[in-house]
Design a protein around this motif. Structure first.
Motif, PDB file in Angstrom:
ATOM      1  N   VAL A   1      -3.596 -46.837   3.241  1.00 47.27           N
ATOM      2  CA  VAL A   1      -4.929 -47.229   3.700  1.00 47.27           C
ATOM      3  C   VAL A   1      -5.129 -46.745   5.128  1.00 47.27           C
ATOM      4  CG1 VAL A   1      -6.413 -49.191   4.301  1.00 47.27           C
ATOM      5  CG2 VAL A   1      -5.135 -49.207   2.157  1.00 47.27           C
TER       6      VAL A   1
ATOM      7  N   THR B   1      -8.675 -46.431  -0.209  1.00 41.76           N
ATOM      8  CA  THR B   1      -9.685 -47.271   0.421  1.00 41.76           C
ATOM      9  C   THR B   1      -9.159 -48.706   0.519  1.00 41.76           C
ATOM     10  OG1 THR B   1     -10.710 -47.734  -1.712  1.00 41.76           O
ATOM     11  CG2 THR B   1     -11.592 -45.868  -0.450  1.00 41.76           C
ATOM     12  N   PRO B   2      -9.607 -49.484   1.517  1.00 39.24           N
ATOM     13  CA  PRO B   2      -9.083 -50.848   1.679  1.00 39.24           C
ATOM     14  C   PRO B   2      -9.246 -51.717   0.438  1.00 39.24           C
ATOM     15  CG  PRO B   2     -10.269 -50.184   3.649  1.00 39.24           C
ATOM     16  CD  PRO B   2     -10.493 -49.099   2.633  1.00 39.24           C
TER      17      PRO B   2
ATOM     18  N   LEU C   1      -4.812 -56.031   6.170  1.00 43.02           N
ATOM     19  CA  LEU C   1      -5.762 -55.010   5.735  1.00 43.02           C
ATOM     20  C   LEU C   1      -6.656 -54.579   6.889  1.00 43.02           C
ATOM     21  CD1 LEU C   1      -6.502 -53.547   3.095  1.00 43.02           C
ATOM     22  CD2 LEU C   1      -8.238 -55.301   2.703  1.00 43.02           C
TER      23      LEU C   1
END
Length: 459
Positions: A54, A60-61, A136
């Protein structure tokens, strides 16, 4: 007066251990046998091993954030918030909800899976200037930060500033640090081709660790292979070295070197969540001491597992050996803990946790990887296939599997767009801004909060 008739099972944390525990409880509890509650600040499970991808933009997150509400048909009640204290005597967990309310949640059985936080040391400037790679948000922030350094270097007419912007330091020679350095180096190597004013030779990545070996769990040969891959790419790997001090525009190593840089990514290990310090219990190297059945000695009905617990590793047959804080162990501990909670509920004997490690995989980006599945040493493309195949199969939902596979294929075919999303527009965010380690209560504060709440209820 307590009107609850069913036993209350409270699970704290939605990492690998917590989610697997809840899933097993859902499957094996009879309808109406117990009430299950899950406490988590986020309504998703983060697939942590893919976080470096990521940060480098390969994924993508949202592709590694597995929605709890979408993926499961939960009978479980979810409390959006964080546990900030535990009173085992009163059998109460103190929770700060996402609306900033303090609530006391009673339990009959408590399963602690709060995970870990980044381990830091008393190094001058570290807390103010280092960036973490544990959440994240941090991964997304790191990506923005690294790309912004290229933009700032391209815009600068000062050779010294340009040099500092294009040097990057990663501290920690474990899996997280090694994969982070490898994946982000590939990102900057590809991105600099789109900056004709920048000399690619100015981009330098440094990976340092106080340990004498890189990822010692891999063994000497695979560890050397990983080292050779990194050095072939131009990453400066320094072992037996740590950080002495950090400033806004430089990092000083313990061997005396001073690296001009605006980027220090800190991945030098983890310690158990501060939640485990909110009540009196024995610790083992910063983790809760537990029995092989994952119960906390001296505290009735309390189980602990995952990164926050020192679960004895019975498969190693070594005195004092504990399970490493890996996803592989956490998932299996979660299943066994659920079975033990149910056994305790039904008056049956508890079973110890025993699991033989299935191997290790390290994705270094592109076709580079080293893997050791079932003790078999692999390198290169085959190791990469094994590494990505393992991660893909471990993703819990089909939606996540499709997203990750599409991301991998798209990145392999089209590469990266090197887009910043705007995190850098505000003030810089550092280690302490993402993990909220100052939000937990002391044991005295927990007891006072519970007593006050109970007094209010009686009145």
């Amino acid at each position: 007066m307590n009107t609850v008739t069913r036993p209350r099972i409270l699970v704290v944390g939605a990492g690998f251990a917590g989610v697997e525990c809840v899933r097993r409880l859902e499957r094996e509890l009879a309808p109406g046998e117990a009430d299950v509650t899950l406490v988590t600040p986020y309504s998703y499970q983060l697939y942590l091993p893919l976080l470096p991808q990521v940060a480098s933009g390969v994924l993508t997150p949202q592709s590694i954030a597995l929605s709890l509400r979408r993926s499961e048909k939960y009978r479980t009640r979810i409390i959006p918030g964080g546990a900030i204290g535990v009173d085992p005597e009163a059998k109460v967990c103190v929770i700060r909800t996402i609306t900033d309310e303090i609530v006391n949640e009673p339990y009959d059985y408590l399963v602690l899976t709060p995970g870990s936080v980044t381990r830091t040391f008393d190094i001058p400037g570290l807390a103010e200037h280092a960036i973490g790679m544990k959440t994240l948000a941090e991964a997304a922030y790191v990506r923005d930060h690294v790309i912004s350094q290229l933009d700032l270097a391209d815009a600068s007419g000062d050779p010294a500033e340009r040099e500092a912007r294009l040097q990057f330091v990663v501290v920690g020679g474990g899996y997280a640090g090694t994969e982070t350095a490898a994946c982000l180096q590939r990102l900057t190597h590809a991105a600099v081709k789109r900056y004709p004013r920048l000399d690619p030779g100015l981009i330098k990545w440094h990976l340092i660790d106080i340990a004498p070996k890189l990822m010692p769990e891999l063994g000497d040969r695979l560890g050397r292979s990983a080292m050779e891959i990194l050095r072939r790419r131009g990453i400066d790997v320094s072992l037996g070295v740590s950080v002495e001090k950090v400033s806004e525009d430089s990092v000083t190593f313990t061997d005396g070197r001073v690296v001009p840089t605006h980027t220090l990514i800190w991945t030098a290990g983890v310690v158990g969540s501060p939640l485990i310090d909110t009540f009196d219990a024995k610790k083992v190297r910063g983790r809760l001491a537990v029995t092989p059945e994952m119960t906390v000695p001296g505290h009735d009905g309390v189980f602990a597992l995952g990164d926050a617990a020192a679960v004895p590793d019975l498969a190693k047959h070594e005195e004092g050996a504990v399970c490493p804080p890996t996803a592989q162990h956490a998932m299996r501990q979660g299943r066994r803990a659920a079975q033990n909670v149910i056994a305790a509920l039904r008056g049956e004997p508890l079973q110890p946790y025993v699991h033989t490690d299935l191997g290790l995989v390290v994705d270094l980006g592109g076709k580079d990887a080293v893997s050791k599945p079932l003790g078999i040493e692999l390198r290169g493309l085959l190791a990469q296939i094994v590494a990505r195949g393992y991660h893909w199969s471990a993703l819990r939902t089909n939606v996540a599997k499709i997203r990750v596979l599409v991301n991998w294929l798209l990145n392999a075919v089209a590469g990266d767009d090197f887009v910043r999303t705007g995190f850098q527009r505000g003030r810089p965010a550092r280690l302490k801004d993402f993990e909220y380690t100052d939000s937990y209560l002391t044991p005295e504060q927990v007891r006072a909060e519970v007593r006050e709440s109970q007094g209010t209820e009686r009145s």
